[in-house]
Design a protein around this motif. Structure first.
Motif, PDB file in Angstrom:
ATOM      1  N   SER A 113       0.807  -1.213   0.000  1.00 37.98           N
ATOM      2  CA  SER A 113       0.000   0.000   0.000  1.00 37.98           C
ATOM      3  C   SER A 113       0.847   1.273   0.000  1.00 37.98           C
ATOM      4  O   SER A 113       0.352   2.344  -0.357  1.00 37.98           O
ATOM      5  CB  SER A 113      -0.928   0.013   1.212  1.00 37.98           C
ATOM      6  OG  SER A 113      -0.173   0.113   2.423  1.00 37.98           O
ATOM      7  N   THR A 190      -5.766  -2.553   6.427  1.00 39.14           N
ATOM      8  CA  THR A 190      -4.766  -1.692   5.809  1.00 39.14           C
ATOM      9  C   THR A 190      -5.379  -0.993   4.600  1.00 39.14           C
ATOM     10  O   THR A 190      -6.481  -1.328   4.156  1.00 39.14           O
ATOM     11  CB  THR A 190      -3.553  -2.510   5.346  1.00 39.14           C
ATOM     12  OG1 THR A 190      -3.981  -3.449   4.340  1.00 39.14           O
ATOM     13  CG2 THR A 190      -2.921  -3.269   6.504  1.00 39.14           C
ATOM     14  N   PRO A 192      -5.673  -0.357   0.619  1.00 37.40           N
ATOM     15  CA  PRO A 192      -5.531  -1.317  -0.492  1.00 37.40           C
ATOM     16  C   PRO A 192      -4.124  -1.271  -1.078  1.00 37.40           C
ATOM     17  O   PRO A 192      -3.488  -0.220  -1.138  1.00 37.40           O
ATOM     18  CB  PRO A 192      -6.570  -0.845  -1.502  1.00 37.40           C
ATOM     19  CG  PRO A 192      -7.553  -0.043  -0.714  1.00 37.40           C
ATOM     20  CD  PRO A 192      -6.766   0.604   0.379  1.00 37.40           C
ATOM     21  N   TYR A 282      -6.288  -6.102   0.505  1.00 32.30           N
ATOM     22  CA  TYR A 282      -5.908  -5.448   1.754  1.00 32.30           C
ATOM     23  C   TYR A 282      -5.905  -6.500   2.865  1.00 32.30           C
ATOM     24  O   TYR A 282      -6.474  -7.582   2.713  1.00 32.30           O
ATOM     25  CB  TYR A 282      -6.870  -4.299   2.115  1.00 32.30           C
ATOM     26  CG  TYR A 282      -8.293  -4.725   2.380  1.00 32.30           C
ATOM     27  CD1 TYR A 282      -8.693  -5.167   3.641  1.00 32.30           C
ATOM     28  CD2 TYR A 282      -9.253  -4.675   1.372  1.00 32.30           C
ATOM     29  CE1 TYR A 282      -9.993  -5.578   3.883  1.00 32.30           C
ATOM     30  CE2 TYR A 282     -10.548  -5.074   1.597  1.00 32.30           C
ATOM     31  CZ  TYR A 282     -10.916  -5.523   2.865  1.00 32.30           C
ATOM     32  OH  TYR A 282     -12.198  -5.920   3.101  1.00 32.30           O
TER      33      TYR A 282
END
Length: 385
Positions: A113, A190, A192, A282
């Motif tokens: 990410s 988190t 993506p 994610y």
């Protein structure tokens, strides 16, 4: 034309001994059959027709979409099985696969990410990140065993709990989860991963087949090659059978323990990546829990061999995928799948012991027959002389 070497012929015959192959297949097949019978009885007691339930599972599992889902899940289960099996071949019980894959997937998701390189660099970066984190976390148990004599079973179980706490600690806004600008909401995932982090998929009539399947195949080939064609693999198998004999032959047992735990953890770090890089993109609630313990079951049923683990992972994946249709068609309890998987693990222990005893008995009979034949031949020669 020279005649074949008798020793080579004997070696080839031993390698492809049909009876040994049948005995090797007998235990897992017997375990699956026993489990099916037990689950059938339980379904019948609950007032359900077991044959109808098995038919529902078979119909969906063999449909095109069911096949794709099964293969996708097999990919994950196979990696989990190889992670557990690598430690088992060293006689190390890496119960910490569950914690290792969670941390590996979490850090890979965070890196994915935050970094956006070309796919040819980004994807290897995520793979290496997950393997490094998984290997480092597993090395703690190896170091504790070598230098403090702590059982890896105890340490890896405790490390699972610690890993879960670490994930909870890091997966908050401002650390590994996106910040919320000072708000009060608690993020549980988190951000993506970047588009370049997405692994390729193969379009089929039943849906997208994970390209990560090829990574799983590479892991299996590397596993088999390492065990059968390298000095490290020989030392690993020798140490797993007898540490005393391995040490006497010059093997550094302490180094083997640490290395085996690190490799097992590195493989474990990859378990969550098929879901991360091909489906959810994610790390959060979508990451399937309990994959480490499924991997242990898959490894046990597959007898810790790459080929055996492949069939075992396929069976467990089939049961999981096909079992989702049970409540929808006939109001069957989906929990029967978990019962079947659990009884397979229990039955396989019993089946392996039964097959081992039968194989030992057959070996004793063969040796007795050969000795009797040799004695008869010697007596006949003596009489003729």
């Amino acid at each position: 034309m020279t005649s074949p070497n008798p020793a080579a012929k004997r070696s080839l015959r031993e390698r492809f001994d049909g009876e040994r192959i049948l005995l090797g297949l007998a235990a897992p097949v017997l375990a699956v059959l026993l489990s099916a019978v037990i689950c059938g009885v339980l379904l019948a007691i609950s007032g359900k027709n077991p044959f109808d339930a098995f038919q529902v599972m078979w119909d969906y599992g063999t449909a095109s979409d069911g096949q794709v889902l099964t293969l996708n899940r097999t990919t994950t289960y196979y990696i989990a099985g190889c992670a557990a099996a690598f430690g088992f071949r060293m006689n190390l019980f890496n119960i910490g696969v569950d914690g290792q894959y969670k941390l590996g997937a979490l850090f890979a998701a965070y890196v994915g990410s935050q970094v956006d390189l070309p796919a040819v660099l980004q994807i290897p970066l995520l793979l290496v990140t997950a393997m490094l984190i998984g290997g480092m976390w597993a090395s703690i148990a190896g170091l504790l065993k070598v230098y403090r004599g702590v059982s890896e079973v105890i340490s890896t179980i405790m490390l699972n709990a610690i890993a879960t706490a670490v994930v909870g600690l890091l997966l908050v806004p401002g650390i590994f989860a996106p910040g919320n600008g000072g708000g009060s909401s608690n993020a549980i995932q988190t951000a993506p991963i970047s588009q370049s982090s997405h692994f390729f998929a193969i379009p089929t009539a039943g849906g997208d087949l994970y390209g990560f399947l090829f990574i799983a195949i590479v892991i299996g080939v590397a596993f088999q090659f390492t065990l059968s064609r390298t000095k490290f693999g020989f030392d690993l198998r020798a140490t797993g059978r007898s540490e005393t004999a391995a040490k006497a032959s010059g093997v550094n047992v302490k180094r083997m323990v640490i290395t085996s735990m690190v490799v097992s953890g590195a493989i474990a770090g990859l378990i969550g990546l098929p879901e991360l890089m091909q489906h959810s993109y994610y790390f959060g609630q979508s990451i399937q829990p309990g994959l480490g313990f499924i991997g242990i079951s898959v490894a046990l049923l597959g007898r810790n061999t790459p080929i055996g683990i492949a069939f075992s992972a396929l069976l467990f994946a089939f049961l999981d995928v096909a079992g989702t249709r049970l409540p929808l068609r006939g109001d069957f309890p989906q929990e029967i799948v978990a019962v079947m998987q659990g009884t397979i693990v229990i039955c396989v222990v019993v089946a392996y012991e039964l097959v081992r005893r039968y194989g030992l008995k057959r070996q004793q009979q063969k040796v007795g027959a050969e000795l009797a034949a040799q004695a008869a031949a010697a007596a006949k020669k003596e009489v003729s002389a």
